[in-house]
Design a protein around this motif. Structure first.
Motif, short mmCIF file in Angstrom:
data_model
loop_
_atom_site.label_atom_id
_atom_site.label_comp_id
_atom_site.label_asym_id
_atom_site.label_seq_id
_atom_site.Cartn_x
_atom_site.Cartn_y
_atom_site.Cartn_z
N ARG A 1 -20.73 10.95 -9.87
CA ARG A 1 -20.24 12.05 -10.68
C ARG A 1 -20.10 13.43 -9.94
O ARG A 1 -20.42 13.54 -9.19
CB ARG A 1 -21.86 12.20 -11.53
CG ARG A 1 -22.12 11.60 -13.05
CD ARG A 1 -22.90 11.56 -14.02
NE ARG A 1 -23.59 10.40 -14.86
CZ ARG A 1 -24.47 11.13 -15.53
NH1 ARG A 1 -25.22 11.84 -15.69
NH2 ARG A 1 -24.33 9.50 -15.91
N ASP A 2 -19.24 14.00 -10.38
CA ASP A 2 -18.90 15.96 -9.98
C ASP A 2 -18.41 15.61 -8.43
O ASP A 2 -18.46 15.92 -7.82
CB ASP A 2 -19.57 16.08 -9.83
CG ASP A 2 -20.26 16.57 -11.89
OD1 ASP A 2 -19.25 16.66 -12.20
OD2 ASP A 2 -21.22 16.55 -11.52
N VAL A 3 -17.80 14.22 -8.04
CA VAL A 3 -17.30 13.63 -6.57
C VAL A 3 -15.62 13.37 -6.47
O VAL A 3 -15.58 12.41 -7.81
CB VAL A 3 -18.10 13.09 -5.54
CG1 VAL A 3 -17.88 12.58 -4.40
CG2 VAL A 3 -19.49 13.45 -5.32
N THR A 4 -15.08 14.06 -5.84
CA THR A 4 -13.82 14.28 -6.50
C THR A 4 -12.93 13.34 -5.28
O THR A 4 -13.62 13.47 -3.64
CB THR A 4 -13.26 15.46 -6.71
OG1 THR A 4 -12.64 16.21 -5.41
CG2 THR A 4 -13.52 15.86 -8.20
N ALA A 5 -11.95 12.35 -5.46
CA ALA A 5 -10.67 12.06 -5.34
C ALA A 5 -10.12 13.40 -3.44
O ALA A 5 -10.01 13.12 -2.32
CB ALA A 5 -9.25 11.23 -5.41
N ARG A 6 -10.35 14.46 -4.08
CA ARG A 6 -9.44 15.48 -3.72
C ARG A 6 -10.81 15.78 -2.18
O ARG A 6 -10.37 16.29 -0.61
CB ARG A 6 -9.12 16.98 -3.70
CG ARG A 6 -8.68 17.71 -3.67
CD ARG A 6 -8.60 18.96 -4.43
NE ARG A 6 -7.35 20.09 -3.37
CZ ARG A 6 -8.34 20.86 -2.71
NH1 ARG A 6 -9.25 21.17 -2.38
NH2 ARG A 6 -7.28 21.35 -2.09
N GLU A 7 -11.35 15.52 -2.18
CA GLU A 7 -12.80 16.13 -1.22
C GLU A 7 -13.03 15.06 -0.17
O GLU A 7 -13.33 15.66 0.54
CB GLU A 7 -13.94 16.09 -2.35
CG GLU A 7 -14.25 16.78 -3.49
CD GLU A 7 -16.56 16.99 -3.91
OE1 GLU A 7 -16.95 17.11 -3.36
OE2 GLU A 7 -15.77 16.96 -4.82
N CYS A 8 -12.72 13.58 -0.75
CA CYS A 8 -12.22 13.01 0.66
C CYS A 8 -11.19 12.92 0.97
O CYS A 8 -11.10 13.16 2.60
CB CYS A 8 -12.34 11.18 -0.25
SG CYS A 8 -12.39 10.09 0.75
N ALA A 9 -10.36 13.14 0.60
CA ALA A 9 -9.01 13.52 1.06
C ALA A 9 -9.22 15.03 2.30
O ALA A 9 -8.44 14.51 3.24
CB ALA A 9 -7.18 13.83 0.66
N ILE A 10 -9.44 15.98 1.84
CA ILE A 10 -9.21 17.40 2.53
C ILE A 10 -10.03 16.87 4.14
O ILE A 10 -9.95 17.35 5.03
CB ILE A 10 -10.52 17.98 1.37
CG1 ILE A 10 -9.54 19.64 2.21
CG2 ILE A 10 -11.20 17.80 1.25
CD1 ILE A 10 -9.35 20.92 0.69
N ILE B 1 -0.90 9.47 4.49
CA ILE B 1 -1.06 10.16 2.91
C ILE B 1 -2.50 9.35 2.42
O ILE B 1 -2.30 8.78 3.82
CB ILE B 1 -0.27 9.66 2.27
CG1 ILE B 1 1.46 10.39 2.04
CG2 ILE B 1 -0.29 9.46 1.29
CD1 ILE B 1 2.53 9.76 1.71
N VAL B 2 -3.33 10.43 2.27
CA VAL B 2 -4.63 9.90 1.81
C VAL B 2 -5.43 9.85 0.31
O VAL B 2 -5.01 11.21 -0.22
CB VAL B 2 -6.20 10.51 2.90
CG1 VAL B 2 -7.32 9.83 2.04
CG2 VAL B 2 -5.79 10.15 3.92
N LEU B 3 -5.09 8.53 -0.02
CA LEU B 3 -5.37 8.12 -1.78
C LEU B 3 -4.22 9.00 -2.89
O LEU B 3 -4.78 10.51 -3.37
CB LEU B 3 -6.76 9.06 -1.90
CG LEU B 3 -7.72 8.51 -1.50
CD1 LEU B 3 -8.96 9.71 -1.60
CD2 LEU B 3 -8.40 7.02 -2.09
N GLY B 4 -2.87 9.21 -2.48
CA GLY B 4 -1.92 10.27 -2.83
C GLY B 4 -1.56 11.18 -2.50
O GLY B 4 -0.78 11.67 -2.78
N MET B 5 -2.63 11.54 -1.26
CA MET B 5 -1.78 13.32 -1.05
C MET B 5 -2.35 13.64 0.26
O MET B 5 -2.22 12.45 1.14
CB MET B 5 -3.76 14.25 -1.65
CG MET B 5 -4.04 13.91 -3.13
SD MET B 5 -6.44 14.68 -3.00
CE MET B 5 -6.45 12.81 -3.36
N LEU B 6 -1.22 14.57 0.75
CA LEU B 6 -0.48 14.84 1.57
C LEU B 6 -1.36 15.62 2.79
O LEU B 6 -1.76 16.75 1.66
CB LEU B 6 0.75 15.58 1.63
CG LEU B 6 1.88 16.17 2.64
CD1 LEU B 6 2.47 14.78 3.06
CD2 LEU B 6 2.45 17.14 2.59
N ILE B 7 -1.74 15.12 3.71
CA ILE B 7 -2.90 16.24 4.52
C ILE B 7 -2.00 16.55 5.16
O ILE B 7 -0.50 16.22 6.29
CB ILE B 7 -3.02 14.40 5.18
CG1 ILE B 7 -4.45 13.54 5.03
CG2 ILE B 7 -4.51 15.34 6.30
CD1 ILE B 7 -5.13 13.70 4.26
#
Length: 367
Positions: free
Chosen positions: A103-112, A278-284
């Motif tokens: 809960r309250d943990v996002t894919a963005r936190e992982c990718a960043i 790219i991590v989890l569909g996000m551009l690093i």
């Protein structure tokens, strides 16, 4: 008989104290679970015995193409699994490098975490959920302080063992040792079904030692490690050679194999300096994460096309089942992208709504 009651009471008190220390709720038996959740005790026993209907195989399309096979539990079983998830499994601490199913943990936190990476290694755990066996799930519940019998029953309620395209490949192992002396017949080992509410949290708990081992490896080699379900990423802002990166992959594979899992060889990639990451569909990016250019172009295309042709005509051109499924598709993408770049997405959302308003009568007539 008089001596048995105090002994039973003492055992229940000891178990209660153990559960309080781990943070898990007090639960004494399957009947206690049935009463707590309002689900028939007899049905739960039949599920545990593997002789009751429990799951339905379904196939859903993926955004990236192809299909994902899931096992959807019956309403009664899903209700019990949700109780187990929220009351028991939510008490299990999160590993700092694991980001999925919390809960309250996002894919963005992982990718960043990988912002500014020079080198990157991306890999995937092969058949992640089917590789988590009933025995490992049993050990999760026993580690929280539940009795052998109840741990076994909880594990059976959260796993399934019917064969088919959704089951692990290879021979089906026999029941684990905990079934001996328990009031249930032996059966082939179950596995975590993808689609059950409890599977993500149980997979995390069952692979915590793997996260520990990979985190230790990353620290020793000055790497950043993250895992999001079966997706694992290692990166470094420092320079090293492709030979060193290949050696890292060998060591990572050894650690994963020792845990009883396997890397997906076709999804293991070394990404060198200068290549797009790219991590989890996000551009690093050097300073964070961004929306992929092709995703921006797709949203701009949708906005322009809907403004020009209307959503009904364009949904038909793109082969959507209905204008409403098309609208939901676009708005789902906008909601996802807003977590990556809120400012850009807010502007595109306004343009999208303006385009829809131009054709409001056309859409309303279909409602």
């Amino acid at each position: 008989m008089s001596g048995e009651r105090p002994a039973l009471a003492d055992a229940m008190m000891r178990q209660s104290e153990t559960l309080r220390r781990t943070g898990a709720p007090v639960l004494y038996s399957l009947k206690h679970l049935a009463l707590t959740t309002g689900v028939e005790y007899g049905y739960l026993r039949h599920v545990i015995q593997r002789n009751a209907p429990a799951y339905k195989a379904i196939r859903i399309p993926k955004n990236t193409g192809g299909y994902r096979d899931l096992l959807s539990p019956t309403d009664s079983l899903k209700h019990v699994q949700r109780w187990i998830l929220h009351e028991i499994l939510d008490t299990v601490p999160r590993h700092i490098n694991n980001f999925a199913y919390f809960r309250d943990v996002t894919a963005r936190e992982c990718a960043i975490r990988h912002a500014g990476a020079t080198w990157m290694i991306k890999t995937d755990l092969h058949q992640y959920f089917p590789s988590i066996s009933e025995k490992l799930v049993y050990e999760v519940f026993q580690g929280l302080g539940y009795s052998r019998l109840l741990s076994f029953e909880l594990a059976r309620l959260c796993t399934w063992n019917k064969l088919g395209r959704l089951a692990p490949t290879g021979a089906v192992p026999r029941s684990h040792g905990s079934v001996r002396s328990l009031p249930y017949p032996p059966a082939p080992l179950g596995f975590l079904p993808q689609g059950a509410p409890t599977s993500g949290a149980l997979a995390n708990a069952a692979t915590r030692r793997l996260d520990d081992a990979l985190s230790d490896f990353a620290i020793a080699n000055h790497l950043i490690y993250t895992r999001y379900s079966d997706d694992m990423t290692f990166s470094s802002p420092s320079a090293f050679s492709r030979t060193v990166a290949s050696e890292f992959v060998v060591q990572i594979r050894k650690i994963v194999t020792a845990s009883g899992l396997a890397l997906h060889s076709q999804k293991t990639k070394v990404i060198p300096p200068g290549a797009r990451k790219i991590v989890l569909g996000m551009l690093i990016t050097p300073g964070g994460v961004g929306i992929l250019p092709e995703q921006r172009r797709t949203i701009d295309l949708y906005v322009h096309a809907v403004s020009t042709y209307g959503p009904v005509d364009y949904a038909a051109r793109r082969g959507f089942d209905s204008v409403f499924s098309f609208i939901n598709h676009v708005e789902g993408w906008l909601a996802y992208l807003s977590h990556i770049d809120a400012l850009w997405t807010a502007g595109r959302s306004r343009s999208w709504n303006d385009a829809l308003r131009k054709h409001l009568i056309e859409v309303s007539s279909l409602g």
